[in-house]
Motif scaffolding. Structure first.
Motif, PDB file in Angstrom:
ATOM      1  N   LYS A  82       0.753  -1.407  -0.042  1.00 50.50           N
ATOM      2  CA  LYS A  82      -0.117   0.041   0.043  1.00 50.50           C
ATOM      3  C   LYS A  82       0.800   1.297   0.150  1.00 50.50           C
ATOM      4  O   LYS A  82       0.575   2.342  -0.818  1.00 50.50           O
ATOM      5  CB  LYS A  82      -0.880   0.046   1.393  1.00 50.50           C
ATOM      6  N   ARG A  83       1.882   1.157   0.676  1.00 54.31           N
ATOM      7  CA  ARG A  83       2.832   2.543   0.846  1.00 54.31           C
ATOM      8  C   ARG A  83       3.462   2.652  -0.426  1.00 54.31           C
ATOM      9  O   ARG A  83       3.426   3.918  -0.775  1.00 54.31           O
ATOM     10  CB  ARG A  83       3.967   2.083   1.719  1.00 54.31           C
ATOM     11  N   GLN A  84       4.034   1.613  -1.237  1.00 56.04           N
ATOM     12  CA  GLN A  84       4.598   1.996  -2.672  1.00 56.04           C
ATOM     13  C   GLN A  84       3.478   2.370  -3.518  1.00 56.04           C
ATOM     14  O   GLN A  84       3.879   3.302  -4.337  1.00 56.04           O
ATOM     15  CB  GLN A  84       5.067   0.521  -2.970  1.00 56.04           C
ATOM     16  N   THR A  85       2.245   1.792  -3.390  1.00 59.60           N
ATOM     17  CA  THR A  85       1.326   2.186  -4.475  1.00 59.60           C
ATOM     18  C   THR A  85       0.983   3.744  -4.323  1.00 59.60           C
ATOM     19  O   THR A  85       0.717   4.271  -5.391  1.00 59.60           O
ATOM     20  CB  THR A  85      -0.053   1.252  -4.271  1.00 59.60           C
ATOM     21  N   ARG A  86       0.958   4.254  -2.875  1.00 68.07           N
ATOM     22  CA  ARG A  86       0.524   5.373  -2.659  1.00 68.07           C
ATOM     23  C   ARG A  86       1.481   6.443  -3.191  1.00 68.07           C
ATOM     24  O   ARG A  86       1.416   7.177  -3.643  1.00 68.07           O
ATOM     25  CB  ARG A  86       0.269   5.531  -1.241  1.00 68.07           C
ATOM     26  N   ILE A  87       2.838   6.001  -2.911  1.00 73.62           N
ATOM     27  CA  ILE A  87       3.899   6.887  -3.459  1.00 73.62           C
ATOM     28  C   ILE A  87       3.967   6.870  -5.119  1.00 73.62           C
ATOM     29  O   ILE A  87       3.968   7.968  -5.536  1.00 73.62           O
ATOM     30  CB  ILE A  87       5.412   6.221  -2.995  1.00 73.62           C
ATOM     31  N   PHE A  88       3.547   5.750  -5.633  1.00 73.27           N
ATOM     32  CA  PHE A  88       3.716   5.684  -7.069  1.00 73.27           C
ATOM     33  C   PHE A  88       2.667   6.613  -7.491  1.00 73.27           C
ATOM     34  O   PHE A  88       2.910   7.203  -8.520  1.00 73.27           O
ATOM     35  CB  PHE A  88       3.427   4.377  -7.826  1.00 73.27           C
ATOM     36  N   ALA A  89       1.387   6.687  -7.078  1.00 70.56           N
ATOM     37  CA  ALA A  89       0.090   7.462  -7.617  1.00 70.56           C
ATOM     38  C   ALA A  89       0.520   8.853  -7.482  1.00 70.56           C
ATOM     39  O   ALA A  89       0.340   9.638  -8.160  1.00 70.56           O
ATOM     40  CB  ALA A  89      -0.960   6.926  -6.802  1.00 70.56           C
ATOM     41  N   ILE A  90       1.147   9.233  -6.215  1.00 73.04           N
ATOM     42  CA  ILE A  90       1.474  10.427  -5.767  1.00 73.04           C
ATOM     43  C   ILE A  90       2.473  11.106  -6.960  1.00 73.04           C
ATOM     44  O   ILE A  90       2.629  12.165  -7.402  1.00 73.04           O
ATOM     45  CB  ILE A  90       2.028  10.819  -4.284  1.00 73.04           C
ATOM     46  N   ALA A  91       3.629  10.380  -6.996  1.00 73.10           N
ATOM     47  CA  ALA A  91       4.836  10.576  -7.982  1.00 73.10           C
ATOM     48  C   ALA A  91       4.132  10.913  -9.484  1.00 73.10           C
ATOM     49  O   ALA A  91       4.578  11.857 -10.149  1.00 73.10           O
ATOM     50  CB  ALA A  91       5.715   9.679  -7.941  1.00 73.10           C
ATOM     51  N   SER A  92       3.419   9.765  -9.978  1.00 74.99           N
ATOM     52  CA  SER A  92       2.975  10.039 -11.359  1.00 74.99           C
ATOM     53  C   SER A  92       1.888  11.188 -11.360  1.00 74.99           C
ATOM     54  O   SER A  92       2.203  11.622 -12.421  1.00 74.99           O
ATOM     55  CB  SER A  92       2.052   8.518 -11.654  1.00 74.99           C
ATOM     56  N   THR A  93       1.080  11.454 -10.317  1.00 74.80           N
ATOM     57  CA  THR A  93       0.263  12.480 -10.537  1.00 74.80           C
ATOM     58  C   THR A  93       0.991  13.877 -10.695  1.00 74.80           C
ATOM     59  O   THR A  93       0.836  14.767 -11.282  1.00 74.80           O
ATOM     60  CB  THR A  93      -0.797  12.619  -9.297  1.00 74.80           C
ATOM     61  N   ALA A  94       2.029  13.979  -9.707  1.00 71.06           N
ATOM     62  CA  ALA A  94       3.034  15.243  -9.863  1.00 71.06           C
ATOM     63  C   ALA A  94       3.807  15.374 -11.044  1.00 71.06           C
ATOM     64  O   ALA A  94       3.925  16.490 -11.647  1.00 71.06           O
ATOM     65  CB  ALA A  94       3.974  14.959  -8.636  1.00 71.06           C
ATOM     66  N   ILE A  95       4.018  14.208 -11.655  1.00 72.35           N
ATOM     67  CA  ILE A  95       4.814  14.334 -12.874  1.00 72.35           C
ATOM     68  C   ILE A  95       4.246  14.735 -14.180  1.00 72.35           C
ATOM     69  O   ILE A  95       4.476  15.634 -14.914  1.00 72.35           O
ATOM     70  CB  ILE A  95       5.703  12.785 -13.258  1.00 72.35           C
ATOM     71  N   ALA A  96       3.073  14.205 -14.194  1.00 75.87           N
ATOM     72  CA  ALA A  96       1.909  14.452 -15.200  1.00 75.87           C
ATOM     73  C   ALA A  96       1.504  16.081 -14.895  1.00 75.87           C
ATOM     74  O   ALA A  96       1.316  16.817 -15.853  1.00 75.87           O
ATOM     75  CB  ALA A  96       0.588  13.418 -14.918  1.00 75.87           C
ATOM     76  N   SER A  97       1.451  16.259 -13.791  1.00 75.38           N
ATOM     77  CA  SER A  97       0.936  17.855 -13.486  1.00 75.38           C
ATOM     78  C   SER A  97       2.136  18.727 -13.976  1.00 75.38           C
ATOM     79  O   SER A  97       1.619  19.846 -14.502  1.00 75.38           O
ATOM     80  CB  SER A  97       0.679  18.034 -11.946  1.00 75.38           C
ATOM     81  N   LEU A  98       3.352  18.231 -13.872  1.00 73.97           N
ATOM     82  CA  LEU A  98       4.343  19.109 -13.917  1.00 73.97           C
ATOM     83  C   LEU A  98       4.464  19.149 -15.626  1.00 73.97           C
ATOM     84  O   LEU A  98       4.706  20.307 -16.161  1.00 73.97           O
ATOM     85  CB  LEU A  98       5.713  18.402 -13.396  1.00 73.97           C
ATOM     86  N   VAL A  99       4.391  18.045 -16.220  1.00 74.10           N
ATOM     87  CA  VAL A  99       4.324  18.064 -17.693  1.00 74.10           C
ATOM     88  C   VAL A  99       3.388  18.822 -18.427  1.00 74.10           C
ATOM     89  O   VAL A  99       3.417  19.567 -19.229  1.00 74.10           O
ATOM     90  CB  VAL A  99       4.246  16.773 -18.249  1.00 74.10           C
ATOM     91  N   PHE A 100       2.044  18.770 -17.711  1.00 72.29           N
ATOM     92  CA  PHE A 100       0.910  19.502 -18.151  1.00 72.29           C
ATOM     93  C   PHE A 100       1.207  21.148 -17.972  1.00 72.29           C
ATOM     94  O   PHE A 100       0.951  21.835 -18.869  1.00 72.29           O
ATOM     95  CB  PHE A 100      -0.181  19.444 -17.344  1.00 72.29           C
ATOM     96  N   LEU A 101       1.691  21.676 -16.852  1.00 66.38           N
ATOM     97  CA  LEU A 101       2.139  22.947 -16.724  1.00 66.38           C
ATOM     98  C   LEU A 101       3.243  23.338 -17.701  1.00 66.38           C
ATOM     99  O   LEU A 101       2.860  24.601 -18.192  1.00 66.38           O
ATOM    100  CB  LEU A 101       2.538  22.976 -15.095  1.00 66.38           C
ATOM    101  N   VAL A 102       4.063  22.658 -17.979  1.00 63.95           N
ATOM    102  CA  VAL A 102       5.041  22.915 -18.850  1.00 63.95           C
ATOM    103  C   VAL A 102       4.621  23.142 -20.293  1.00 63.95           C
ATOM    104  O   VAL A 102       5.062  24.233 -20.755  1.00 63.95           O
ATOM    105  CB  VAL A 102       6.496  22.071 -18.825  1.00 63.95           C
ATOM    106  N   LEU A 103       3.836  22.168 -20.630  1.00 66.66           N
ATOM    107  CA  LEU A 103       3.190  22.395 -21.793  1.00 66.66           C
ATOM    108  C   LEU A 103       2.382  23.620 -22.135  1.00 66.66           C
ATOM    109  O   LEU A 103       2.177  24.359 -23.165  1.00 66.66           O
ATOM    110  CB  LEU A 103       2.508  21.061 -22.396  1.00 66.66           C
ATOM    111  N   THR A 104       1.471  23.854 -20.762  1.00 60.77           N
ATOM    112  CA  THR A 104       0.816  25.078 -20.914  1.00 60.77           C
ATOM    113  C   THR A 104       1.431  26.170 -21.083  1.00 60.77           C
ATOM    114  O   THR A 104       1.093  27.234 -21.775  1.00 60.77           O
ATOM    115  CB  THR A 104      -0.270  24.896 -19.863  1.00 60.77           C
ATOM    116  N   VAL A 105       2.458  26.530 -20.353  1.00 64.94           N
ATOM    117  CA  VAL A 105       3.351  27.949 -20.118  1.00 64.94           C
ATOM    118  C   VAL A 105       3.930  27.851 -21.977  1.00 64.94           C
ATOM    119  O   VAL A 105       4.087  28.936 -22.143  1.00 64.94           O
ATOM    120  CB  VAL A 105       4.391  27.681 -19.269  1.00 64.94           C
TER     121      VAL A 105
END
Length: 289
Positions: A3-26
């Motif tokens: 469960k802990r690894q799954t939570r970290i993976f989900a948070i990291a994936s969301t953060a990376i996807a959000s960062l990519v989205f922000l970079v592409l938007t800018v």
């Protein structure tokens, strides 16, 4: 994963996807001024946009791929047709299309000269938006196209062997000089014997027995300016006229269009068409910018 690894993976994936989205938007906002051609928006362009919306043009046409698909996409229309053609068309669309033959007819918008000028300015601004290749091709009114050619109904439904009352073929019919020469030229393009539309497409990149006539005015000017051209024409109109009455004066590159210095295009138009009819055909073809 626990469960802990799954939570970290989900948070990291969301953060990376959000960062990519922000970079592409800018990055997109950084490019918007150049991509949208916004620096060239004038009062005339704004008025033309109002004309477009007031007449609900998008109910039939697409622009930048958005809208209805009953009529052609107009994203690049001013680059395919010049202002003289578009002006004549908007003044009276019925001169260019027949409802029975083409199975559709654009209603006359009854625009003033100023509204027509504004609308063309708006469409010209749209045509210079960097849409990065979208839509991927001109959207033609097909209604049953020939596979691989994407010919319009107007190109398919012609009957070059048909004759008018009295046995006179369509290409030899007398013309009414009170009508617009570009409209008369378009009609002749589909009705001359042999019909021009049987061998030439007016869509970019669609080559049939003859080369596509899209952008003909620009192509003609390049040919005239090239050292390889040995003909007598000095203007775009002169070159088109020469190509109709003396098709071998300039041979379009490609083995499918000529052989042994002789064009495959019939040399009979100069004899079968009147000078007035040829002038109308030249006016129509010269409007292909």
């Amino acid at each position: 994963m626990n469960k802990r690894q799954t939570r970290i993976f989900a948070i990291a994936s969301t953060a990376i996807a959000s960062l990519v989205f922000l970079v592409l938007t800018v990055d997109s906002h950084r490019q918007f001024p150049k991509l949208t051609n916004s620096q060239n928006i004038t009062d005339e362009v704004v008025r033309g946009q109002n004309v477009w919306h007031a007449n609900n043009c998008i109910n039939c046409h697409t622009i930048l791929g958005e809208g209805a698909y009953y009529a052609p996409d107009l994203t690049k229309i001013t680059q395919h047709r010049g202002a003289p053609y578009l002006t004549a068309f908007l003044k009276d669309p019925s001169q260019f299309y027949d409802e029975q033959r083409h199975r559709r007819l654009m209603p006359n918008p009854n625009l003033s000269d100023q509204e027509i000028s504004d609308l063309i300015a708006f469409m010209d601004w749209v045509s210079h938006i960097d849409n990065q290749g979208w839509p991927p091709r001109p959207i033609l009114v097909t209604g049953g196209s020939i596979p691989g050619t994407e010919l319009s109904i107007a190109q398919q439904d012609q009957s070059p062997s048909s004759a008018e009352a009295g046995g006179q073929p369509p290409g030899a019919r007398p013309v009414d000089s009170s009508n617009d020469p570009i409209a008369l030229g378009q009609a002749l393009f589909h009705e001359a014997v042999p019909t021009c539309a049987a061998c030439h497409s007016v869509a970019p990149g669609v080559n049939l027995a003859g080369p596509s006539l899209a952008n003909l005015a620009a192509t003609a000017q390049k040919v005239i300016d090239s050292p390889e051209y040995k003909g007598r024409a000095t203007t775009v109109e002169g070159f088109i006229h020469e190509s109709i009455v003396e098709p071998s004066a300039y041979l379009h590159p490609g083995p499918m269009y000529s052989a042994n210095g002789v064009s495959f295009m019939p040399p009979s138009y100069g004899k079968d068409l009147t000078e007035e009819q040829i002038d109308h055909l030249v006016a129509y073809l010269a409007s292909f910018k």
